[in-house]
Design an enzyme around this catalytic site. Structure first.
Site, PDB file in Angstrom:
ATOM      1  N   ASN A  98      45.555  55.846  94.424  1.00  0.00           N
ATOM      2  CA  ASN A  98      45.703  56.959  93.596  1.00  0.00           C
ATOM      3  C   ASN A  98      46.859  58.458  94.602  1.00  0.00           C
ATOM      4  OD1 ASN A  98      44.068  58.374  91.389  1.00  0.00           O
ATOM      5  ND2 ASN A  98      43.669  60.315  93.367  1.00  0.00           N
ATOM      6  N   GLU A  99      47.128  58.712  93.462  1.00  0.00           N
ATOM      7  CA  GLU A  99      48.395  60.125  93.792  1.00  0.00           C
ATOM      8  C   GLU A  99      48.522  59.577  95.000  1.00  0.00           C
ATOM      9  OE1 GLU A  99      45.772  63.708  92.883  1.00  0.00           O
ATOM     10  OE2 GLU A  99      46.442  63.670  91.699  1.00  0.00           O
ATOM     11  N   GLU A 120      45.922  62.130  84.830  1.00  0.00           N
ATOM     12  CA  GLU A 120      44.803  63.001  84.583  1.00  0.00           C
ATOM     13  C   GLU A 120      45.050  64.942  84.772  1.00  0.00           C
ATOM     14  OE1 GLU A 120      43.966  63.523  88.535  1.00  0.00           O
ATOM     15  OE2 GLU A 120      43.842  61.660  88.842  1.00  0.00           O
ATOM     16  N   HIS A 169      33.578  70.437  89.466  1.00  0.00           N
ATOM     17  CA  HIS A 169      35.772  70.476  88.629  1.00  0.00           C
ATOM     18  C   HIS A 169      34.861  69.598  87.216  1.00  0.00           C
ATOM     19  CE1 HIS A 169      39.125  68.194  87.348  1.00  0.00           C
ATOM     20  NE2 HIS A 169      39.321  69.106  88.552  1.00  0.00           N
TER      21      HIS A 169
HETATM   22  C1  GAL Z   1      43.551  64.833  91.361  1.00  0.00           C
HETATM   23  C2  GAL Z   1      42.797  63.851  92.287  1.00  0.00           C
HETATM   24  C3  GAL Z   1      41.127  63.217  91.188  1.00  0.00           C
HETATM   25  C4  GAL Z   1      40.776  64.543  91.633  1.00  0.00           C
HETATM   26  C5  GAL Z   1      41.340  65.661  90.775  1.00  0.00           C
HETATM   27  C6  GAL Z   1      40.525  66.902  91.060  1.00  0.00           C
HETATM   28  O1  GAL Z   1      44.123  65.384  92.505  1.00  0.00           O
HETATM   29  O2  GAL Z   1      43.386  62.509  91.708  1.00  0.00           O
HETATM   30  O3  GAL Z   1      40.509  62.122  92.220  1.00  0.00           O
HETATM   31  O4  GAL Z   1      40.462  64.802  92.734  1.00  0.00           O
HETATM   32  O5  GAL Z   1      42.472  65.981  91.423  1.00  0.00           O
HETATM   33  O6  GAL Z   1      41.357  67.880  90.499  1.00  0.00           O
END
Ligand code: GAL
Length: 670
Positions: free
Chosen positions: A148-149, A305, A356
């Site tokens: 992930n990222e 995302e 969030h």
């Molecule tokens: C991304 C990440 C997610 C979550 C999201 C929150 O960077 O992949 O897991 O943390 O940000 O904005």
């Protein structure tokens, strides 16, 4: 991208392990209500799936995936390696990353691994093999989502294992220590190395680090993360060769060179969190979408995302207002996405991200956010015709990770902000309704009739030669200041600034005179210093940069009126057919090269662009007067989006349309 005849994918990160099992059935029910077609599962599940070294517990994930499958929801299955379980670093503390200052990072957050740790990679690949063997044949699995990222929190680690891996990487790059000494310019400040074992990563040090050492450590660190990705990919290719693979990118993310990475994914996916409180966000998001589309030559990509409302990681977290979630989603579709996903499905009740936003908020289904999600799901389900279609563009901006790194290093003329330089052009083109692709330096630009190179600061000579060939073949080329200054080793270009572009542009740069001020890098507290240029009969504002320029073989369109550069050319134009004729008549067949030695005001940029676009045979679809509005053509449709908080009336090509605030209209392509 994923599957044939698929709909526009719609869904999000699904973290069921945060919830008791009775919620899972409700999740599937609500997903069906919302039109969810895909869920990204398991991104942070390693500690639950391998609770102790070598002991796997897949039973709960079986029930999750079976439940989604029964509900008609596909799975983008994450390999879960982004957050190693605490038992792993307890047994092997050496996998924890170390900062440049020597601080070893601790457990209790996420991504706590050094990219070069072999132990981490062994445990990660063992886990991925078990996962792939368990689920590779499951009919719900539509794609793999590796890690992930990569690099989001730990893009570089300065631990000893990373230092050793850096030396191996350098030896492979340079072959000999003398070649490294030459590339790094170690004759300066007594930095000469006798052997590779003396070389270290650029840890905290007394003064300016060696610039090439810094750049090489960036390159190495991007490659070290890529090695992690490749190690998992190799397992997946072996066990499940037919399942497409991706890893989620983060837009314009400086530490990782996505041109290299994009070659190794089956489709690009991106995470995107524009700040609703920042008026530049729509334009920056548009630019990011264009990069994502360009990374694999126009192949459709996935918005992996975004958020339905507010994030929780800014100081103050503005929510997306009604309509903005849909608008940013449609912007992505218009700019080439085939899927719209979120972080995350259900808003957490514990942990660092409980504030969030999510698709299902704390307040439940009777909420404006869930209603917006459901409406969007329904709308996307009718848009299957866009899937797989391409977005055409005749304009390219050259984008380069090495130049980004080098331009923003310390001890440079003005520490320009690379993305500002790129955006100053992209912003204007977007406002004019012209779609832009990005290209890698050195890549063929034969398919583009207008090519723009802003601050292409540090590239091999061959990349400048590729650009120099554009006007020669009849194309239009705009070159911005701070282009062609250094080569790939960060040595000054042979033959002087601009290197082989000098002849194509007909100019020579003698001396930089950046406009300095107390806050040129911009914390938002001090105005950017401005200057003035004479353009025809008018005097215009300009900012950021001036320089002493000689137009030996080019027409001077604008001249600096003050400062060191007073009287020196600020904007030049050269026809490829020979020395400038002085004629203003556009010659659609002839190539032209502009050099722009400052950042002119918007009106001047528009004039310049309209001249170049006209010669390139490209008709802008908008007049640039309302930068809240953008238009892109995809799948036979003009998507006209109004990001403004007021109704807008605009002329798009031949049509005049009125668009409500935070809304869009779709017009057939004329
Ligand atoms: C991304 C990440 C997610 C979550 C999201 C929150 O960077 O992949 O897991 O943390 O940000 O904005």
């Amino acid at each position: 991208m994923i599957g044939n005849n698929a709909p526009v994918w719609f869904g999000g990160d699904y973290n069921p392990e945060q919830w008791p099992e009775e919620v899972w059935a409700d999740d599937v029910r609500l997903m069906q209500r919302a039109g969810v077609t895909i869920a990204t599962v398991g991104v942070f599940s390693w500690a639950k799936l391998e609770p102790r070294d070598g002991e796997f517990d897949f039973a709960w994930l079986d029930r999750v995936i079976d439940g989604l499958h029964a509900g008609g929801v596909k799975v983008d299955l994450a390999t879960a390696t982004a957050s190693p379980p605490p038992w792993l670093s307890a047994a092997h503390p050496e996998i924890l990353p170390v900062t440049a200052e020597g601080v070893r990072l601790g457990v209790g957050s996420r991504q706590q691994y050094s990219p070069s740790s072999q132990v981490y990679r062994q445990y990660a690949t063992r886990f991925v093999r078990a996962l792939a063997e368990r689920y590779g044949a499951h009919p719900a699995i539509a794609a793999w989502h590796i890690n992930n990222e990569y690099g989001c929190h730990v893009a570089q680690s300065f631990d000893d294992e990373s230092a050793a891996a850096f030396r191996v990487w350098l030896e492979a790059r340079y072959g000999s220590i003398e070649a490294l000494n030459h590339a790094w310019g170690t004759a300066f400040w007594s930095q000469h190395y006798a052997r590779f074992s003396e070389v270290e990563p650029p840890r905290a040090m007394p003064s300016f680090p060696n610039p090439t050492q810094v750049l090489d450590f960036h390159r190495f660190s991007s490659d070290a993360l890529l090695e992690c990705y490749r190690a998992e990919l190799a397992v997946l290719r072996e066990v499940t060769p037919d399942i497409p693979v991706t890893t989620n990118f983060m837009g314009f993310f400086k530490p990782v060179d996505y041109w290299t990475w994009a070659k190794e994914v089956d489709f690009v996916s991106d995470d995107s969190y524009p700040d609703p409180a920042d008026p530049l966000s729509p334009a920056f998001a548009a630019m990011t979408r264009d990069l994502m589309r360009s990374l694999r030559g126009g192949q459709p990509w996935m918005l992996m995302e975004q958020t339905t409302g507010a994030v929780n990681w800014r100081t103050r977290n503005a929510p997306k207002l009604p309509g903005e979630n849909r608008l940013y989603s449609m912007q992505s579709i218009a700019r080439g996405a085939d899927g719209i996903l979120y972080f995350q499905w259900r808003q957490s009740v514990a942990g660092a991200e409980k504030f969030h936003a999510a698709m299902v908020p704390h307040a439940g289904e009777d909420t404006r956010i869930f209603r917006e999600v459901t409406a969007l799901g329904a709308e996307l389900s009718t848009m299957g015709d866009v899937v797989g279609s391409r977005v055409a563009s005749s304009v390219a901006i050259v984008f380069d990770w090495d130049s980004w790194n080098a331009l923003e290093q310390a001890a440079s003329p003005a520490q320009l902000v690379y993305l500002d330089e790129i955006m100053s052009w992209h912003w204007s083109l977007r406002a004019l309704g012209v779609t832009v692709d990005f290209v890698e330096p050195g890549a063929s630009v034969d398919g583009y009739s207008l090519v723009i190179a802003p601050a292409l600061f540090a590239v091999p000579r061959s990349a400048l030669e590729t650009l120099a060939a554009v006007p020669a073949r009849g194309g239009q080329l705009i070159v911005g200041y701070q282009t062609g200054i250094l080569d790939e080793n960060l040595h000054v270009q042979q033959g002087g600034y601009l290197g082989p572009l000098q002849a194509a542009l007909g100019v020579r740069v003698e001396e930089f005179a950046p406009l300095a001020g107390p806050d040129l890098r911009g914390t938002g507290t001090a105005p950017v210093p401005t200057t003035a240029i004479r353009f025809g009969d008018t005097v215009r504002a300009a900012s950021v940069w001036t320089e002493l320029l000689h137009a030996d073989d080019a027409e001077v369109l604008a001249t600096f009126t003050e400062g060191l550069a007073e009287g020196s050319p600020a904007i030049t134009r050269r026809s490829a057919s020979g020395p400038a004729s002085g004629s203003d008549a556009p010659d659609a067949a002839g190539g032209t090269a502009w050099y722009v030695a400052t950042r002119p005001d918007t009106a001047t940029v528009y004039e310049l662009l309209l001249d170049a676009l006209g010669r390139a045979g490209i008709r802008p679809l908008l007049d640039g007067k309302n930068p809240d509005v953008e238009v892109v053509e995809r799948a036979g449709t003009r998507w006209v989006l109004n990001f403004g908080r007021a109704e807008a009336t605009v002329t798009v090509g031949e049509d005049t349309v009125t668009i409500a605030a935070h809304d869009l209209v779709r017009l057939p392509v004329a």
